[in-house]
Design an enzyme around this catalytic site. Structure first.
Site, PDB file in Angstrom:
ATOM      1  CB  CYS A  12      -1.685   5.268   8.405  1.00  0.00           C
ATOM      2  SG  CYS A  12      -3.354   4.671   8.778  1.00  0.00           S
ATOM      3  NE  ARG A  41      -7.977  -7.637   4.872  1.00  0.00           N
ATOM      4  CZ  ARG A  41      -8.526  -8.088   3.755  1.00  0.00           C
ATOM      5  NH1 ARG A  41      -9.100  -7.229   2.912  1.00  0.00           N
ATOM      6  NH2 ARG A  41      -8.532  -9.381   3.478  1.00  0.00           N
ATOM      7  CB  CYS A  75       0.371   2.071  10.511  1.00  0.00           C
ATOM      8  SG  CYS A  75      -0.515   1.989   8.955  1.00  0.00           S
ATOM      9  NE  ARG A 106      -0.695   7.093   0.291  1.00  0.00           N
ATOM     10  CZ  ARG A 106      -0.614   5.996  -0.440  1.00  0.00           C
ATOM     11  NH1 ARG A 106       0.568   5.631  -0.931  1.00  0.00           N
ATOM     12  NH2 ARG A 106      -1.684   5.264  -0.683  1.00  0.00           N
ATOM     13  CB  THR A 132      -0.928   0.040   1.234  1.00  0.00           C
ATOM     14  OG1 THR A 132      -0.126   0.082   2.432  1.00  0.00           O
ATOM     15  CG2 THR A 132      -1.834  -1.181   1.270  1.00  0.00           C
ATOM     16  CB  CYS A 173      -2.522   1.413  12.715  1.00  0.00           C
ATOM     17  SG  CYS A 173      -3.600   2.014  11.383  1.00  0.00           S
ATOM     18  CB  CYS A 213      -2.806   5.210  13.320  1.00  0.00           C
ATOM     19  SG  CYS A 213      -1.434   4.981  12.170  1.00  0.00           S
TER      20      CYS A 213
END
Length: 356
Positions: A71, A47, A40, A69, A36, A44, A74
């Protein structure tokens, strides 16, 4: 799987923290997900990703430099709330002898006083004031153990006067500070050792109630356990004529162990830290024949993140059966540990279930 990092937990600990969404690890590292491109905090709620798709970094800057980048769920690019709260907790400990205003502490955490109070209690299981008082009490106890006078120990712990030291510390010591410092000197502890259906058992009582119930293999070993718990108290064998109540209590508990009587409701003299006592008191509310998990135990004392500490408090319990730490199981339903052996734990649970 690993990116270059310093001052972080080992990889196994980080994988476990991500899998369990352990908020206590927030601020110690962040993790990125290569599928992705997002990084995080360990807690967090997003999923979970497959372990092979994770990359670990010391902080948000390192993750960003690697092309990930933040999240949005969170807010991984902001300082972790848990990290800020732990910073405040260290500040409270360093300034334990000062009067700390809630508004000032909240501003340091960049939160409103109300939200800071709630967040702090969620993280540590107590308000900032109670946290400070508990730390003072622990500092006070340590100084007493090391031989300081009650006055010097109270001053070093941040109590403004000897009277305040006695007032606050007695609640956590379970006795007068001078008695604690002397290892129980001046106390009279009556005890009795008898054979039970679960093996040899020692039962000891102070003037406040039962302070120790232990199982062991020999009378000598049981006496040594009692002596180690109260090294300077006067330990008195208790024939019926000397302490009739103790003899009756012993017989009542043995009847319960055999399954021929209810669990006796006896006076208890609980001695431990404020946290340990809160765990033990909660254990007293678990109905006979029922069990709970260590996670439920931690939640029951409003310390949901203190599962391991709650388990440690169970292991420190010195009043077998009457403080029913045997009713706490692992989350998967397995027995877990037990101070007096898993065979005894299984026997107690079986007996209680059969007679509940």
């Amino acid at each position: 799987m690993m990116a270059t990092m310093e001052k972080a937990p080992d990889e196994r600990a980080m994988l476990s923290a991500v899998a369990t969404r352990d908020a206590r690890m927030d601020g110690r590292f962040v993790y990125g997900v290569i599928t992705t491109g997002i990084y995080c905090h360990p807690s967090c709620p997003s999923r979970p990703a497959r372990p092979e798709n994770l990359r670990f970094f010391t902080d948000a800057a390192a993750a960003s430099a690697a092309g990930f980048r933040a999240c949005r769920r969170c807010r991984a690019d902001a300082p972790a709330l848990s990290s800020r709260l732990h910073t405040i907790a260290r500040f409270i400990q360093a300034e334990a002898d000062e009067v700390l205003d809630l508004k000032t502490l909240a501003s340091l955490a960049e939160l409103s006083p109300a939200r800071f109070q709630r967040a702090f209690k969620t993280e540590f299981g107590s308000s900032p004031l109670a946290f400070q008082q508990a730390f003072r009490a622990e500092r006070f106890k340590t100084a007493l153990r090391e031989g300081s006078s009650v006055t010097a120990a109270g001053h070093g712990a941040g109590y403004g006067s000897p009277s305040r030291a006695h007032l606050h510390a007695k609640r956590s010591l379970g006795m007068m500070p001078s008695t604690f410092r002397s290892g129980g000197r001046g106390e009279h502890i009556h005890f009795a050792i008898r054979q039970t259906s679960l093996g040899l058992m020692i039962m000891a009582a102070s003037s406040q109630g039962l302070c120790l119930v232990e199982f062991g293999d020999t009378e000598e070993a049981l006496y040594q356990q009692l002596e180690a718990s109260f090294p300077n108290a006067e330990l008195l064998p208790s024939p019926q004529r000397a302490k009739p109540a103790l003899e009756a209590w012993t017989l009542a508990l043995e009847a319960h162990l055999r399954g021929s009587g209810p669990r006796p409701d006896l006076p208890l003299d609980l001695r431990g830290t404020a946290f340990q006592v809160s765990v033990w008191r909660f254990l007293l509310t678990i109905p006979c024949g029922e069990t709970i998990s260590y996670t439920a135990l931690a939640a029951g004392i409003d310390r949901p993140s203190a599962v391991r500490a709650a388990a440690t408090a169970c292991a420190a319990n010195k009043i077998a059966v009457l403080v029913p730490c045997h009713r706490v199981l692992r989350g998967d339903g397995q027995l877990g540990g037990y101070r007096w052996g898993l065979a005894r734990k299984q026997a107690l649970l079986h007996s209680e279930k059969a007679h509940s």
